[in-house]
Design a protein around this motif. Structure first.
Motif, short mmCIF file in Angstrom:
data_model
loop_
_atom_site.label_atom_id
_atom_site.label_comp_id
_atom_site.label_asym_id
_atom_site.label_seq_id
_atom_site.Cartn_x
_atom_site.Cartn_y
_atom_site.Cartn_z
N LEU A 210 0.83 -1.20 0.00
CA LEU A 210 0.00 0.00 0.00
C LEU A 210 0.87 1.26 0.00
N SER A 211 0.26 2.39 -0.30
CA SER A 211 0.95 3.68 -0.29
C SER A 211 0.59 4.43 0.99
N PRO A 212 1.42 5.40 1.41
CA PRO A 212 1.12 6.13 2.64
C PRO A 212 -0.26 6.75 2.65
N TRP A 213 -0.72 7.27 1.51
CA TRP A 213 -2.04 7.92 1.47
C TRP A 213 -3.18 6.93 1.62
N ASP A 214 -2.92 5.63 1.41
CA ASP A 214 -3.94 4.62 1.62
C ASP A 214 -4.19 4.35 3.11
N ILE A 215 -3.16 4.55 3.93
CA ILE A 215 -3.20 4.00 5.29
C ILE A 215 -2.94 5.01 6.41
N ALA A 216 -2.42 6.19 6.10
CA ALA A 216 -2.02 7.11 7.16
C ALA A 216 -3.18 7.45 8.09
N ALA A 217 -4.34 7.73 7.52
CA ALA A 217 -5.51 8.07 8.34
C ALA A 217 -6.11 6.84 8.99
N GLY A 218 -6.31 5.80 8.23
CA GLY A 218 -6.98 4.61 8.75
C GLY A 218 -6.26 3.94 9.89
N CYS A 219 -4.94 3.93 9.85
CA CYS A 219 -4.18 3.28 10.92
C CYS A 219 -4.33 4.03 12.24
N LEU A 220 -4.37 5.37 12.19
CA LEU A 220 -4.58 6.13 13.42
C LEU A 220 -5.99 5.88 13.96
N LEU A 221 -6.97 5.76 13.09
CA LEU A 221 -8.32 5.43 13.54
C LEU A 221 -8.31 4.16 14.38
N ILE A 222 -7.57 3.15 13.93
CA ILE A 222 -7.56 1.86 14.63
C ILE A 222 -6.89 1.97 15.99
N THR A 223 -5.72 2.59 16.04
CA THR A 223 -5.01 2.67 17.32
C THR A 223 -5.80 3.50 18.33
N GLU A 224 -6.48 4.56 17.85
CA GLU A 224 -7.28 5.38 18.76
C GLU A 224 -8.58 4.69 19.15
N ALA A 225 -8.95 3.64 18.43
CA ALA A 225 -10.14 2.86 18.77
C ALA A 225 -9.79 1.63 19.60
N GLY A 226 -8.54 1.52 20.02
CA GLY A 226 -8.14 0.43 20.89
C GLY A 226 -7.54 -0.77 20.19
N GLY A 227 -7.30 -0.67 18.87
CA GLY A 227 -6.71 -1.76 18.13
C GLY A 227 -5.21 -1.62 17.99
N LEU A 228 -4.61 -2.57 17.29
CA LEU A 228 -3.17 -2.58 17.06
C LEU A 228 -2.89 -2.59 15.57
N VAL A 229 -1.79 -1.96 15.18
CA VAL A 229 -1.37 -1.88 13.78
C VAL A 229 0.14 -2.04 13.73
N SER A 230 0.62 -2.79 12.73
CA SER A 230 2.08 -2.91 12.55
C SER A 230 2.39 -3.26 11.11
N ASP A 231 3.71 -3.26 10.82
CA ASP A 231 4.16 -3.84 9.56
C ASP A 231 4.30 -5.35 9.77
N LEU A 232 4.89 -6.05 8.82
CA LEU A 232 4.96 -7.51 8.92
C LEU A 232 5.92 -7.99 9.99
N SER A 233 6.80 -7.09 10.46
CA SER A 233 7.74 -7.44 11.51
C SER A 233 7.20 -7.13 12.90
N GLY A 234 6.00 -6.60 12.97
CA GLY A 234 5.44 -6.21 14.24
C GLY A 234 5.90 -4.84 14.70
N ASN A 235 6.55 -4.09 13.80
CA ASN A 235 7.04 -2.76 14.10
C ASN A 235 6.12 -1.69 13.51
N GLN A 236 6.48 -0.42 13.72
CA GLN A 236 5.61 0.68 13.33
C GLN A 236 6.05 1.37 12.03
N ASN A 237 6.67 0.63 11.15
CA ASN A 237 7.18 1.21 9.91
C ASN A 237 6.25 1.00 8.72
#
Length: 269
Positions: A210-237
């Motif tokens: 995916l591209s940054p514009w696909d995910i920048a907003a949606g990923c913050l929605l998830i973390t602020e809603a109590g979920g978790l988000v990561s790359d395939l290594s479990g990191n925040q990149n």
């Protein structure tokens, strides 16, 4: 609501007016192919221009990363901030009249998601989030589900459609998760898929490339809603790699474990 978030909502609504008018006259749209299965219309460009006009008027020194017009560096104190804009996420859906597309606007501070808007123009659903301030759908607080087991989870994903370098790994993951979950859906607009995790319509999500514009907003929605988000290594990149795993805390860890079993040397983050 954070002042920047107010401006983002205003910009998203301005873009939606352009998109909704064009949706009633799709057969007359000018459509250009950027590459195989990757389209841009005059609506994408007009909506992006409208968004940028609103954002620049309020915050002229902030940087911009937009799908159609590219990167513009910030100036002075605004250099630490960057708007990340997808004026019409789900263009292929839009040009086929399939009502699953959205305006996505994120704001990062020193590279980290800070404010988020995802606006589903067909349903008038405005998803918003501020770092540390929670996530909302039409001003109602949203949370990820309490799903604990992968077997009970409904997942969202996106199939490869432009780049097929990791197709075999993806098929392996898809096969296992199809057998181990209650279902998988592929609506075709990643920003909305992520918003659906945030509001509990999906229990988890994964996609590569995916591209940054696909995910920048949606990923913050998830973390602020109590979920978790990561790359395939479990990191925040994930903004750098474009590879995303997300979900409720319990589903996220199980999803990460399954995907880890299919990672190739070329698919490390």
């Amino acid at each position: 609501m954070h002042p920047a978030l107010n401006i983002m909502v205003k910009a998203a609504r301005r873009a939606s007016q352009i998109i909704n008018r064009a949706a009633n006259d799709i057969e007359h749209l000018k459509i250009t192919t950027k590459q195989q299965s990757d389209y841009v219309t005059e609506v994408d460009k007009a909506a992006e221009a409208a968004i940028i006009e609103v954002l620049r008027e309020a915050y002229p020194d902030y940087g911009i990363l937009a799908e159609e017009s590219g990167h513009t560096a910030g100036k002075g104190a605004g250099a630490e901030y960057q708007w990340i804009i997808d004026p019409l996420d789900g263009t292929t859906n839009f040009i086929h009249g399939f009502p699953q597309y959205a305006v996505s606007i994120g704001l990062t501070h020193k590279g980290q998601p800070n404010q988020a808007v995802v606006f589903d123009t067909t349903r008038n659903e405005m998803f918003t989030a501020s770092k540390g301030g929670g996530a909302f759908l039409n001003e109602r607080r949203i949370r990820v589900t309490k799903c604990l087991k992968l077997e009970d989870a409904l997942l969202g994903t996106g199939f490869p459609y432009r780049i097929f370098d990791h197709f075999d790994a993806y098929i392996g993951i898809f096969k296992e998760l199809t057998q181990r979950t209650s279902g998988i859906r592929r609506p075709g607009a990643a920003s909305l898929d992520l918003a659906y995790v945030a509001c509990g319509r999906f229990d988890g999500f994964w996609e590569f490339g995916l591209s940054p514009w696909d995910i920048a907003a949606g990923c913050l929605l998830i973390t602020e809603a109590g979920g978790l988000v990561s790359d395939l290594s479990g990191n925040q990149n994930y903004l750098e790699t474009g590879n995303v795993i997300a979900g409720t805390p319990k589903v996220f860890s199980q999803l990460l474990q399954v995907i880890d079993g299919y990672r190739t040397p070329a698919l490390q983050a």
